[in-house]
Scaffold this motif. Structure first.
Motif, short mmCIF file in Angstrom:
data_model
loop_
_atom_site.label_atom_id
_atom_site.label_comp_id
_atom_site.label_asym_id
_atom_site.label_seq_id
_atom_site.Cartn_x
_atom_site.Cartn_y
_atom_site.Cartn_z
N UNK A 17 1.75 2.94 -3.61
CA UNK A 17 2.16 4.29 -3.20
C UNK A 17 1.66 4.59 -1.79
N UNK A 18 0.43 4.24 -1.50
CA UNK A 18 -0.14 4.52 -0.18
C UNK A 18 0.59 3.70 0.89
N UNK A 19 0.90 2.45 0.60
CA UNK A 19 1.62 1.61 1.57
C UNK A 19 3.03 2.14 1.79
N UNK A 20 3.70 2.54 0.71
CA UNK A 20 5.04 3.12 0.84
C UNK A 20 4.97 4.41 1.66
N UNK A 21 3.96 5.22 1.42
CA UNK A 21 3.79 6.45 2.21
C UNK A 21 3.61 6.14 3.69
N UNK A 22 2.84 5.10 3.99
CA UNK A 22 2.63 4.75 5.39
C UNK A 22 3.95 4.34 6.04
N UNK A 23 4.69 3.50 5.37
CA UNK A 23 5.99 3.06 5.90
C UNK A 23 6.92 4.25 6.08
N UNK A 24 6.97 5.11 5.10
CA UNK A 24 7.83 6.30 5.11
C UNK A 24 7.38 7.27 6.21
N UNK A 25 6.08 7.48 6.35
CA UNK A 25 5.56 8.39 7.37
C UNK A 25 5.90 7.88 8.77
N UNK A 33 -1.75 13.03 13.41
CA UNK A 33 -3.04 13.70 13.32
C UNK A 33 -3.18 14.56 12.06
N UNK A 34 -2.17 14.56 11.23
CA UNK A 34 -2.26 15.26 9.96
C UNK A 34 -3.34 14.58 9.11
N UNK A 35 -4.20 15.34 8.43
CA UNK A 35 -5.28 14.72 7.64
C UNK A 35 -4.77 13.72 6.60
N UNK A 36 -3.64 14.00 5.99
CA UNK A 36 -3.09 13.07 5.00
C UNK A 36 -2.63 11.79 5.67
N UNK A 37 -2.04 11.90 6.86
CA UNK A 37 -1.62 10.72 7.61
C UNK A 37 -2.83 9.87 7.97
N UNK A 38 -3.90 10.52 8.38
CA UNK A 38 -5.12 9.79 8.73
C UNK A 38 -5.68 9.04 7.53
N UNK A 39 -5.64 9.65 6.35
CA UNK A 39 -6.10 8.99 5.13
C UNK A 39 -5.27 7.74 4.85
N UNK A 40 -3.95 7.89 4.91
CA UNK A 40 -3.05 6.77 4.61
C UNK A 40 -3.26 5.63 5.60
N UNK A 42 -6.00 4.94 7.41
CA UNK A 42 -7.31 4.32 7.22
C UNK A 42 -7.37 3.43 5.98
N UNK A 43 -6.67 3.80 4.93
CA UNK A 43 -6.68 2.99 3.71
C UNK A 43 -5.88 1.70 3.89
N UNK A 44 -4.78 1.76 4.64
CA UNK A 44 -3.91 0.60 4.76
C UNK A 44 -4.19 -0.28 5.98
N UNK A 45 -4.92 0.23 6.96
CA UNK A 45 -5.17 -0.54 8.18
C UNK A 45 -5.80 -1.91 7.96
N UNK A 46 -6.76 -2.08 7.04
CA UNK A 46 -7.36 -3.41 6.89
C UNK A 46 -6.36 -4.52 6.55
#
Length: 181
Positions: A17-25, A33-40, A42-46
């Motif tokens: 879900x987080x990876x799909x959100x990143x792709x979609x975002x 700079x949206x806090x939710x964008x930053x979370x997504x 940071x979680x997927x960057x590694x």
């Protein structure tokens, strides 16, 4: 075995879900700079950053993130079939199941984001960063419906139509693939 199956299912679904959100975002050009964008991010960057050395972006599509989406789906399927059942599906079945899993998960996320956005619209007043992100993500799906069915007496039916369409597509995919989505 059911407890392990449950944990694998939940962990991989949440990360998918987080990876799909990143792709979609990234495709929807959601505010970075949206806090939710930053979370997504940071979680997927590694996992996304190392893949970017192999797969660069094409236009607004991040190929590394797209590849990661399918790699996570394939890993989940392999863990659940090989690890728990001792079976390895053929490559063609594995690819088809991963595409079905990604589409199913995307439709599920879209359903919940539309529902959350509709509920939040009743209670939020003024600017809210989560509401702004939800609107940016769902607007491409709601805008065509709003052009066909404009708000009637101040009531926006586009959310209801989209929810029905999402459920219809999920049921149709489940029927076509012979799985419960």
């Amino acid at each position: 075995m059911n407890a392990i199956h449950f944990l694998i299912d939940v962990v991989f679904d949440l990360f998918l879900i987080v990876v799909i959100l990143r792709l979609w975002m990234q495709a929807a050009r959601v505010d970075y700079y949206n806090p939710m964008s930053q979370f997504v991010v940071k979680v997927t960057n590694p996992l996304v950053v190392p893949l970017r050395t192999i797969l660069p972006s094409k236009g607004k599509w991040d190929l590394a993130c797209l590849a990661l989406t399918f790699l996570v789906a394939i890993a989940k399927i392999l863990l659940l079939t090989k690890g728990l059942l001792g079976l390895v599906p053929p490559v063609s079945d594995l690819l088809l199941m991963s595409v079905a899993l990604v589409i199913s998960q995307f439709l599920s996320v879209l359903f919940w984001l539309v529902l959350i956005m509709a509920l939040m619209s009743w209670f939020t007043q003024g600017y809210h960063p989560i509401m702004a992100m939800l609107q940016q993500l769902t607007q491409p799906f709601l805008a065509p419906i709003r052009r066909i069915i404009p708000p009637i007496g101040g009531l926006d039916l586009s959310v209801l139509v989209l929810v029905i369409a999402i459920q219809f597509v999920r049921i149709l995919l489940g029927n076509l693939l012979g799985i419960g989505i």
